[in-house]
Design an enzyme around this catalytic site. Structure first.
Site, mmCIF file in Angstrom:
data_model
loop_
_atom_site.group_PDB
_atom_site.id
_atom_site.type_symbol
_atom_site.label_atom_id
_atom_site.label_comp_id
_atom_site.label_asym_id
_atom_site.label_seq_id
_atom_site.Cartn_x
_atom_site.Cartn_y
_atom_site.Cartn_z
ATOM 1 N N THR A 60 15.290 -7.727 4.896
ATOM 2 C CA THR A 60 16.602 -8.253 4.507
ATOM 3 C C THR A 60 16.711 -8.413 2.997
ATOM 4 O O THR A 60 17.755 -8.112 2.393
ATOM 5 C CB THR A 60 16.873 -9.602 5.195
ATOM 6 O OG1 THR A 60 16.923 -9.400 6.610
ATOM 7 C CG2 THR A 60 18.175 -10.221 4.722
ATOM 8 N N SER A 120 23.577 -3.652 9.549
ATOM 9 C CA SER A 120 22.604 -4.731 9.520
ATOM 10 C C SER A 120 21.425 -4.212 8.714
ATOM 11 O O SER A 120 21.265 -3.002 8.548
ATOM 12 C CB SER A 120 22.156 -5.089 10.937
ATOM 13 O OG SER A 120 20.941 -5.816 10.929
ATOM 14 N N THR A 121 20.613 -5.108 8.216
ATOM 15 C CA THR A 121 19.348 -4.659 7.625
ATOM 16 C C THR A 121 18.587 -3.789 8.610
ATOM 17 O O THR A 121 17.908 -2.835 8.219
ATOM 18 C CB THR A 121 18.486 -5.875 7.227
ATOM 19 O OG1 THR A 121 19.116 -6.572 6.147
ATOM 20 C CG2 THR A 121 17.083 -5.455 6.807
ATOM 21 N N ASN A 122 18.762 -4.087 9.905
ATOM 22 C CA ASN A 122 17.936 -3.449 10.925
ATOM 23 C C ASN A 122 18.283 -1.997 11.218
ATOM 24 O O ASN A 122 17.550 -1.323 11.932
ATOM 25 C CB ASN A 122 17.998 -4.269 12.216
ATOM 26 C CG ASN A 122 17.590 -5.710 11.991
ATOM 27 O OD1 ASN A 122 16.957 -6.040 10.984
ATOM 28 N ND2 ASN A 122 17.956 -6.578 12.921
ATOM 29 N N THR A 127 -26.621 22.657 6.668
ATOM 30 C CA THR A 127 -26.157 21.808 7.761
ATOM 31 C C THR A 127 -27.089 20.620 7.846
ATOM 32 O O THR A 127 -28.306 20.761 7.702
ATOM 33 C CB THR A 127 -26.148 22.562 9.106
ATOM 34 O OG1 THR A 127 -27.475 23.005 9.408
ATOM 35 C CG2 THR A 127 -25.213 23.763 9.062
ATOM 36 N N SER A 181 -22.738 6.425 -18.498
ATOM 37 C CA SER A 181 -23.540 5.212 -18.420
ATOM 38 C C SER A 181 -23.517 4.478 -19.745
ATOM 39 O O SER A 181 -23.441 5.088 -20.817
ATOM 40 C CB SER A 181 -24.981 5.553 -18.044
ATOM 41 O OG SER A 181 -25.813 4.411 -18.109
ATOM 42 N N SER A 182 -23.624 3.161 -19.667
ATOM 43 C CA SER A 182 -23.727 2.347 -20.873
ATOM 44 C C SER A 182 -25.181 2.173 -21.296
ATOM 45 O O SER A 182 -25.452 1.595 -22.348
ATOM 46 C CB SER A 182 -23.088 0.967 -20.629
ATOM 47 O OG SER A 182 -23.762 0.311 -19.557
ATOM 48 N N LYS A 226 -25.934 10.914 -19.648
ATOM 49 C CA LYS A 226 -25.538 10.943 -18.240
ATOM 50 C C LYS A 226 -24.024 11.140 -18.129
ATOM 51 O O LYS A 226 -23.239 10.465 -18.791
ATOM 52 C CB LYS A 226 -25.936 9.645 -17.551
ATOM 53 C CG LYS A 226 -25.818 9.665 -16.045
ATOM 54 C CD LYS A 226 -26.490 8.415 -15.446
ATOM 55 C CE LYS A 226 -26.535 8.478 -13.935
ATOM 56 N NZ LYS A 226 -25.217 8.270 -13.342
#
Length: 486
Positions: free
Chosen positions: A119, A158-160, A205, A336-337, A342
């Site tokens: 609504t 209606s909203t519906n 696989t 990476s820090s 990397k």
């Protein structure tokens, strides 16, 4: 008034307010509304009640545009039935065109997650369109005696019925955008399939060596599996062509003209250029959210396939020295820090996470659909939010995957071939030529000694080098072929 403007500011409402207000009222009483606002009192109630996700209607412009289409169709239908004055109809239609342009998106401030079965969303649209219509007539915002959000913009609705219809239109249009991005991703995978068609590699696989294939076959398979999802999405979105306009509150059509439902459906079909049809049973259509469940499942299926492909890309590019390392993903940022040099597969990783969110959203849609009671499912707002979020995430994720990853993938051709030659799985390809017993002996010795299958076959005189090299040609390894008994 300071608290009102502070509230609007906290909700990221990007409208330059002067601080002046107009007074509007509803059944709960009077409320001050910024004079610049095209929304009204009921929208502000929703702003106060539903500070939930921080994601408002303006995040999904297609939803706003679809509401304008619905309101335009209803105005034309009501006028044709003699229920709306032509000048009011014209003003509403003009307002809807402005809304469709996107210029008033900032005034759609209601949170996507809300109580009330939508609504608040419907009233946000009604109020913006009513006030825009008033401005087009030379009136002031809030002069609702000329154009009223409920009496005129929401007439015969209606909203519906208005809300789910607008939502369905938005999904239909958004789905086409999603498919367009999907098609472009498929094309890039297909192009890579051609580029890598002569690169022999080991198929696997259960993460174990299986039999040889080409890298091109792997990428062509990705193109094909994603192509299947176009059909699924197109098939499921057709469920949204059935709408319940004219149902009003619960499907009985109360407060609407007997000719209204088929007329507004026809007009809306013309405006949208979609094959819209009136639901056969409006009571059923008003409470049923099965179409959303079906469509959400198609989004989930696409997400699952994308995630599987991204898992593969991360595995195939793993290393660079201690993994599979058959392909190289374009480096996008330091990984990476703490570990110099990397580089991580960040693009497939983000698409994996998008898939997880879409899968979670599908569960939300399922639970919300199940939670419907009696003549209405009041949980539609979370269904709407979940589906539109999933579409947005998938569209952006696939575009990113294509542009920032797949296009730039390169192959380590020599490494791929060496893995084949050194793989125990090679004996499976040689089995038709040297027999099962010899193949078993070669495989066992290769495992025990670390020697390659290729060299062991030559050492044992099971095949000449020319014969072995001919067998291992890509074109002889990747498809069925005729064998003759010796």
């Amino acid at each position: 008034m300071e608290s009102l403007f502070a509230k609007l500011s906290s909700q990221n409402v990007n409208i330059p307010f002067s601080g002046k207000t107009r007074t509007e009222h509803d059944l709960l009483g009077d409320k001050e509304v910024p004079v610049e606002a095209f929304f009204g009192v009921q929208t502000l109630r929703a702003l106060e009640n539903f500070n939930i996700s921080g994601v408002t209607l303006k995040f999904f412009p297609m939803l706003i545009e679809s509401f304008a289409m619905v309101k335009e169709a209803t105005a034309e239908a009501n006028c044709e039935l003699g229920l709306l004055e032509p000048n009011v109809k014209d003003a509403i239609v003009e307002a809807c065109k402005v809304v469709k342009s996107g210029s008033l998106n900032e005034h759609f401030i209601v949170d996507m997650v809300q109580g009330g079965a939508g609504t608040s969303t419907n009233m946000n649209a009604n109020e913006v369109i009513a006030n825009m219509a008033l401005v087009s007539m030379g009136k002031k915002k809030g002069e609702y005696s000329f154009v009223h959000p409920n009496n005129h913009v929401n007439l015969s609705q209606s909203t519906n019925d208005a809300y789910p219809t607008a939502v369905k239109l938005a999904v239909i249009f958004s789905n086409q955008q999603l498919i367009d991005v999907l098609k472009s991703l498929i094309e890039v995978f297909r192009t890579k399939g051609v580029e890598f068609k002569d690169i022999i590699k080991m198929g696997r696989t259960q993460l174990q060596d299986a039999v040889p294939m080409t890298l091109g076959q792997a990428f062509e398979a990705y193109a094909v599996t994603l192509s299947e999802e176009i059909e699924r999405l197109e098939q499921n979105v057709k469920l949204f062509h059935e709408i319940n306009m004219g149902a009003t509150a619960i499907g009985t059509g109360i407060n609407s003209d007997p000719d209204y439902a088929p007329l507004v459906t026809k007009i809306l079909a013309r405006i949208t250029d979609l094959p819209l049809v009136q639901a056969a049973n409006l009571v059923e259509a008003t409470q049923d959210t099965g179409a959303f469940v079906m469509y959400s499942s198609a989004l989930k299926r696409l997400a699952v396939k994308l995630s599987k492909i991204c898992n593969d890309l991360r595995l195939l590019s793993s290393g660079p020295r201690t993994g599979i390392g058959e392909i190289n993903l374009p480096p996008k940022q330091p990984g990476s820090s703490i570990m110099p040099g990397k580089v991580n597969p960040v693009i497939p990783e983000v698409v994996n996470q998008i898939a997880f969110k879409v899968i979670g959203n599908d569960l939300t849609v399922t639970m919300a659909a199940e939670a419907g009671q009696l003549e209405l499912n009041v949980m539609e707002p979370i269904i709407v939010y979940s589906i539109h979020e999933s579409i947005e995430l998938l569209r952006n994720g696939m575009r990113t995957l294509k542009d920032e990853c797949v296009i730039g993938i390169t192959a380590n051709e020599e490494h791929c071939r060496n893995l084949v030659l050194n793989s125990i799985g090679l004996v499976t390809a040689l089995n038709p030529y040297i027999g099962y017993e010899n193949s078993t002996i070669v495989a066992k010795e290769a495992l025990e000694t670390g020697k390659s299958v290729y060299n062991l076959v030559l050492e044992k005189g099971l095949l000449s080098q020319d014969e072995l090299d001919n067998i291992l040609k890509p074109e002889n390894m990747i498809q069925p072929r005729k064998f003759t008994k010796k």
